[in-house]
Scaffold this motif. Structure first.
Motif, PDB file in Angstrom:
ATOM      1  N   GLN A  33     -10.427   9.966  12.013  1.00 21.46           N
ATOM      2  CA  GLN A  33     -11.346  11.056  12.302  1.00 21.46           C
ATOM      3  C   GLN A  33     -12.190  11.448  11.106  1.00 21.46           C
ATOM      4  OE1 GLN A  33      -9.578  14.503  14.018  1.00 21.46           O
ATOM      5  NE2 GLN A  33     -11.486  15.558  14.324  1.00 21.46           N
ATOM      6  N   ASN A  34     -11.573  11.576   9.955  1.00 27.70           N
ATOM      7  CA  ASN A  34     -12.331  12.012   8.789  1.00 27.70           C
ATOM      8  C   ASN A  34     -13.430  11.016   8.447  1.00 27.70           C
ATOM      9  OD1 ASN A  34     -10.727  14.214   8.648  1.00 27.70           O
ATOM     10  ND2 ASN A  34      -9.496  13.510   6.936  1.00 27.70           N
ATOM     11  N   ARG A  35     -13.105   9.751   8.496  1.00 25.18           N
ATOM     12  CA  ARG A  35     -14.115   8.735   8.161  1.00 25.18           C
ATOM     13  C   ARG A  35     -15.227   8.750   9.201  1.00 25.18           C
ATOM     14  NH1 ARG A  35      -9.524   5.897   6.538  1.00 25.18           N
ATOM     15  NH2 ARG A  35      -9.241   4.912   8.539  1.00 25.18           N
ATOM     16  N   ILE A  61     -16.295  11.289  10.979  1.00 22.61           N
ATOM     17  CA  ILE A  61     -17.139  12.468  10.814  1.00 22.61           C
ATOM     18  C   ILE A  61     -18.196  12.182   9.752  1.00 22.61           C
ATOM     19  CG2 ILE A  61     -17.180  14.831   9.921  1.00 22.61           C
ATOM     20  CD1 ILE A  61     -14.499  15.251  11.322  1.00 22.61           C
ATOM     21  N   GLU A  62     -17.789  11.589   8.670  1.00 26.03           N
ATOM     22  CA  GLU A  62     -18.741  11.324   7.606  1.00 26.03           C
ATOM     23  C   GLU A  62     -19.734  10.241   8.042  1.00 26.03           C
ATOM     24  OE1 GLU A  62     -20.667  11.958   4.070  1.00 26.03           O
ATOM     25  OE2 GLU A  62     -19.178  13.122   5.159  1.00 26.03           O
ATOM     26  N   ALA A  97     -19.753  15.826  15.399  1.00 25.37           N
ATOM     27  CA  ALA A  97     -18.351  15.428  15.305  1.00 25.37           C
ATOM     28  C   ALA A  97     -18.142  14.188  16.156  1.00 25.37           C
ATOM     29  CB  ALA A  97     -17.433  16.538  15.798  1.00 25.37           C
ATOM     30  N   ARG A 105       0.841  -1.188   0.000  1.00 23.55           N
ATOM     31  CA  ARG A 105       0.000   0.000   0.000  1.00 23.55           C
ATOM     32  C   ARG A 105       0.883   1.247   0.000  1.00 23.55           C
ATOM     33  NH1 ARG A 105      -3.375  -1.865   3.718  1.00 23.55           N
ATOM     34  NH2 ARG A 105      -2.471  -0.741   5.462  1.00 23.55           N
ATOM     35  N   SER A 141       1.081   4.093  -2.973  1.00 28.28           N
ATOM     36  CA  SER A 141       0.858   5.516  -2.674  1.00 28.28           C
ATOM     37  C   SER A 141       2.038   6.355  -3.141  1.00 28.28           C
ATOM     38  CB  SER A 141       0.651   5.716  -1.170  1.00 28.28           C
ATOM     39  OG  SER A 141      -0.560   5.127  -0.753  1.00 28.28           O
ATOM     40  N   SER A 148      -6.227   9.005  12.867  1.00 30.35           N
ATOM     41  CA  SER A 148      -6.306   8.769  11.434  1.00 30.35           C
ATOM     42  C   SER A 148      -7.701   8.382  11.006  1.00 30.35           C
ATOM     43  CB  SER A 148      -5.324   7.673  11.025  1.00 30.35           C
ATOM     44  OG  SER A 148      -5.686   6.451  11.646  1.00 30.35           O
TER      45      SER A 148
END
Lengths: 192, 251
Positions: B120-122, B124-125, B111, B41, B45, B118
């Motif tokens: 956090q973004n997922r 939130i959605e 929130a 991975r 990247s 790492s």
């Protein structure tokens, strides 16, 4: 809005996840040109390229959680999706017919040499020197695969080379490119 | 679906994979491998980062494209308003909710903070989507009626304010914090799990919290909510707005 202008790409994506349209506008301002340039280069069609731009940013709006800042930059994420989408469109029957019609109208015929010159002109200026670290074979394999929208098998057929050789050239070429960019202080690796 | 590829075969494909230059069956096999192999991975990247620099930025789409794009964006989900919540009685305990209206804030104000930054973004959605389709509400109500769940009031120091949370045996829970006053911009509520009296961040609640899901690693002694500067704090910066301790032997 000023806060968004100075925000990192990661912070922009978090704001997009909170339905802040101005955050998407800022991401568009930063990256739409690059996204469009790549799609135009791959599809050769301005209308299709703009459709791809719209798809890419709508995808970012609807599924911001798919971007993981730990795995790479937003630019690389957007361009990976752009390239994939553009290649899909390129391989679609309608796109192929348009390209054939366009090629048939050109005099003289669109030779690889001319295509290579167009590719060189499309490159960001600072990348030229980094690419000089690659062998001609590596550059050619990457160009045909990335900008030509060909699979490595098709590139192998075009260059009359074994498939394993083409896979190796692409992989080693990208490694050299990364190392050269890093030495030049360009990209995410330069910050680490 | 074709045969599975070996790790070495996948490695050879990573450069072509980053250029979208592999056939569909190999692309799927590579994607499956990448989901489990950190080494591959990382290499994929890195290839994509390098490729991203091959593009000059000289061309621009038509100026009207953004207008078309913005017109196609979905509007934020509307604020949901629900009727009064009826009392519930479980395991001989008194009802916790007494006729207060529960208002679900727009998805953009929800929130969710976990110990893994790492994610956090997922998260939130996930939270935003859950609020949009009322999943949180349904889940919270279901939890409240679960006989295995514990319900805990969190009280302000002067006992003038109380918010409630429900905690399930697996550590998932829901906080009903609609009574907390709205904080000014730049501030937010943060919930802490009290582990042996040492607080660990359990959730970022935003300026106007309401029904918020969370997860904690049990055993946990109690919970507290503090008022913090955005985007949150590593440790509580002041006294709790509300606090409560579990009565049972979770400690």
């Amino acid at each position: 809005m000023d806060e968004l202008r100075s925000a990192s790409d990661s912070a922009l994506v978090v704001a997009i996840a909170r339905y802040r349209q101005e955050a998407l506008a800022e991401a568009y301002r930063r990256h739409a040109g690059t996204v469009f340039s790549l799609s135009l280069r791959v599809t050769g069609d301005r209308v299709l390229a703009q459709d791809v731009v719209q798809d890419i940013f709508l995808h970012l709006w609807n599924e911001p959680e798919r971007f993981d800042s730990q795995r790479g930059s937003l630019r690389a994420y957007l361009l990976a999706h752009t390239h994939g989408r553009s290649v899909d469109m390129l391989r679609a029957e309608v796109s192929r017919r348009r390209r054939e019609e366009r090629h048939a109208q050109q005099t003289p015929s669109f030779t690889e040499d001319v295509e290579g010159q167009v590719w060189e002109a499309a490159l960001a200026g600072h990348v030229h020197q980094a690419l000089s670290a690659l062998s001609h074979d590596e550059r050619e394999a990457i160009r045909l695969a990335y900008f030509g929208g060909h699979t490595y098998r098709e590139v192998a057929a075009l260059l009359d080379e074994p498939e394993g050789t083409i896979k190796s050239r692409i992989r080693s070429g990208l490694r050299r490119l990364r190392d050269a960019l890093s030495e030049a202080g360009i990209g995410a690796w330069a910050e680490s | 679906m074709g045969r599975e590829l070996t790790h070495d075969e996948i490695r050879e494909l990573l450069g072509a994979y980053a250029l979208d230059a592999i056939p569909q069956d190999e692309r799927e096999a590579t994607a499956r491998h990448l989901a489990e192999c950190e080494e591959c991975r990382a290499e994929a990247s890195a290839h994509r980062e390098a490729v991203a620099h091959l593009i000059a930025e000289g061309r621009q789409p038509d100026t009207g494209l953004w207008d078309r794009l913005s017109a196609a964006l979905e509007a934020p989900p509307p604020t949901l308003r629900l009727g009064p919540v009826s009392d519930t009685v479980r395991r001989g305990r008194t009802a916790l909710l007494t006729g207060a209206a529960v208002v679900i804030a727009a998805a953009g104000m929800v929130a969710f903070f976990t110990l893994k930054v790492s994610d956090q973004n997922r998260r939130i959605e996930e939270m935003a989507n859950a609020v949009e389709d009322r999943t949180i509400l349904r889940a919270a109500y279901t939890a409240m009626t679960d006989p295995a769940a514990e319900q805990l009031p969190l009280l302000s120091p002067d006992r003038s304010m109380v918010v409630y949370l429900v905690l399930l045996p697996d550590g998932h829970g829901y906080l009903m914090a609609g009574k907390l006053r709205t904080l000014p911009r730049g501030r937010l509520y943060q919930m802490w799990a009290l582990l042996d009296d040492s607080p660990v961040s359990a959730a970022l609640l935003g300026r106007r919290p309401d029904v918020s899901p969370f997860w904690v690693h049990r055993p946990v002694a109690g919970f507290a909510i503090t008022d913090e500067s955005a985007p949150g704090a590593r440790t509580p910066s002041g006294k709790p707005v509300v606090i409560g301790y579990l009565p049972d032997a979770d400690r």
